[in-house]
Design an enzyme around this catalytic site. Structure first.
Site, PDB file in Angstrom:
ATOM      1  N   THR A   1      -9.336   6.762  15.250  1.00  0.00           N
ATOM      2  CA  THR A   1      -9.673   7.352  16.549  1.00  0.00           C
ATOM      3  C   THR A   1      -9.227   6.357  17.621  1.00  0.00           C
ATOM      4  OG1 THR A   1     -11.859   6.345  16.514  1.00  0.00           O
ATOM      5  CG2 THR A   1     -11.685   8.583  15.624  1.00  0.00           C
TER       6      THR A   1
ATOM      7  N   LEU B   1     -10.348   1.002  18.240  1.00  0.00           N
ATOM      8  CA  LEU B   1      -9.617   0.193  17.251  1.00  0.00           C
ATOM      9  C   LEU B   1     -10.509  -0.106  16.039  1.00  0.00           C
ATOM     10  CD1 LEU B   1      -6.968  -1.413  16.669  1.00  0.00           C
ATOM     11  CD2 LEU B   1      -8.134  -3.401  17.678  1.00  0.00           C
TER      12      LEU B   1
ATOM     13  N   HIS C   1      -8.169  -1.028   6.450  1.00  0.00           N
ATOM     14  CA  HIS C   1      -8.532  -2.261   7.152  1.00  0.00           C
ATOM     15  C   HIS C   1      -9.267  -3.181   6.182  1.00  0.00           C
ATOM     16  CE1 HIS C   1      -9.542  -4.830  10.526  1.00  0.00           C
ATOM     17  NE2 HIS C   1     -10.744  -4.932   9.996  1.00  0.00           N
TER      18      HIS C   1
ATOM     19  N   GLN D   1      -7.848  -4.098  -4.466  1.00  0.00           N
ATOM     20  CA  GLN D   1      -8.719  -2.937  -4.234  1.00  0.00           C
ATOM     21  C   GLN D   1      -8.074  -1.952  -3.263  1.00  0.00           C
ATOM     22  OE1 GLN D   1     -11.540  -2.398  -6.020  1.00  0.00           O
ATOM     23  NE2 GLN D   1     -10.775  -4.186  -7.117  1.00  0.00           N
TER      24      GLN D   1
ATOM     25  N   ASN E   1       0.837  -1.213   0.000  1.00  0.00           N
ATOM     26  CA  ASN E   1       0.000   0.000   0.000  1.00  0.00           C
ATOM     27  C   ASN E   1       0.863   1.250   0.000  1.00  0.00           C
ATOM     28  OD1 ASN E   1      -3.042  -0.561   0.228  1.00  0.00           O
ATOM     29  ND2 ASN E   1      -2.133  -2.076   1.599  1.00  0.00           N
TER      30      ASN E   1
HETATM   31  C1  GRF Z   1      -3.257  -4.920   4.211  1.00  0.00           C
HETATM   32  O1  GRF Z   1      -3.979  -6.082   4.015  1.00  0.00           O
HETATM   33  C2  GRF Z   1      -4.045  -3.928   5.013  1.00  0.00           C
HETATM   34  O2  GRF Z   1      -5.414  -4.001   4.777  1.00  0.00           O
HETATM   35  C3  GRF Z   1      -3.731  -4.336   6.406  1.00  0.00           C
HETATM   36  O3  GRF Z   1      -2.381  -4.725   6.371  1.00  0.00           O
HETATM   37  C4  GRF Z   1      -2.049  -5.167   5.077  1.00  0.00           C
HETATM   38  C5  GRF Z   1      -0.864  -4.398   4.609  1.00  0.00           C
HETATM   39  O4  GRF Z   1      -0.355  -4.860   3.384  1.00  0.00           O
HETATM   40  N1  GRF Z   1      -3.998  -3.247   7.334  1.00  0.00           N
HETATM   41  P1  GRF Z   1       0.882  -4.141   2.725  1.00  0.00           P
HETATM   42  O5  GRF Z   1       2.023  -4.177   3.759  1.00  0.00           O
HETATM   43  O6  GRF Z   1       0.509  -2.753   2.376  1.00  0.00           O
HETATM   44  O7  GRF Z   1       1.211  -4.971   1.534  1.00  0.00           O
END
Ligand code: GRF
Length: 223
Positions: free
Chosen positions: A148, A151, A116, A180, A21
């Protein structure tokens, strides 16, 4: 006219693992889809793959190993100091696998985003893909939300819906959800950096208008 580097919103991204990400957001900045500056990537794990990816992209990286701190409180305060050195306008949690104290979440209230892997408020916490399968849900997905004290509980900015297929297992579902994630996280960060996305009370606002509880919903079946 483009904002000069000095005026661009400054983004700090916190990671613990793969960092895909983080890369999606950094790519969007590099391609100038997001007009901002990524001023630092911080990992709490020395072995996080994302650190190498960030360095390969020429980004500044910092490490803060949580195992070296006596308490969650001490770690969070040291983390705040490290982040503050980078003077961010926005802090992005991208697979940052630490529960943050109320001191931390209050300090960054309204400028702290998380992603999340579920359609929040459904399935806060871990193992979201398996839990959606166990419940025989038809749809699953992913949410970007403001953080916030609660959690996985802050107001939602944007969600992507992912249908659950008959052939699915947790791994297959996770892969489609991850695709996504890489679409909606850069969108949310772009909106924030353009001053379009904000948080007021327990609402996320887009262009000054309160969003529905789900946040903006995209459906991967429409792509
Ligand atoms: C993702 O699945 C995100 O939804 C969760 O942690 C994971 C992180 O993946 N919070 P990456 O390290 O960005 O590949």
């Amino acid at each position: 006219m483009q904002a000069s580097e000095a005026e661009k919103p400054r983004i700090v991204i916190l990671i613990s693992g793969t960092g895909s990400n983080m890369v999606a957001i950094a790519d969007a900045v590099k391609e100038e889809t997001i007009d901002a500056e990524i001023v630092g990537i911080i990992s709490n794990r020395p072995t996080a793959e994302g650190l190498n990816k960030a360095q390969a992209m020429g980004l500044h990286t910092d490490l803060i190993d949580h195992t070296l701190y006596a308490s969650r409180d001490e770690f969070d305060h040291a983390l705040i100091r490290m982040i503050e050195d980078l003077k961010p306008d926005l802090v992005v949690l991208a697979g940052f696998m630490r529960i943050l104290t109320a001191d931390f979440t209050r300090y960054y209230e309204g400028r702290l985003l998380n992603i999340h892997p579920s359609l929040l408020p459904k399935y806060q916490g871990l193992n979201t893909h398996q839990r959606a399968l166990d419940a025989s849900d038809d749809i699953h997905g992913v949410t970007v939300h403001f953080v916030t004290e609660e959690l996985d509980g802050g107001p939602n900015a944007i969600q992507a819906i992912v249908p659950i297929l008959d052939v699915d297992n947790a791994q297959l579902l996770q892969q489609r959800v991850h695709e996504q994630e890489h679409i909606i996280y850069p969108i949310a960060v772009k909106w924030f950096c353009e001053g379009r996305l904000s948080m007021k009370g327990n609402n996320a606002l887009l262009d000054g208008n309160p969003l529905p509880d789900s946040g903006v919903q995209l459906d991967s079946r429409d792509q």
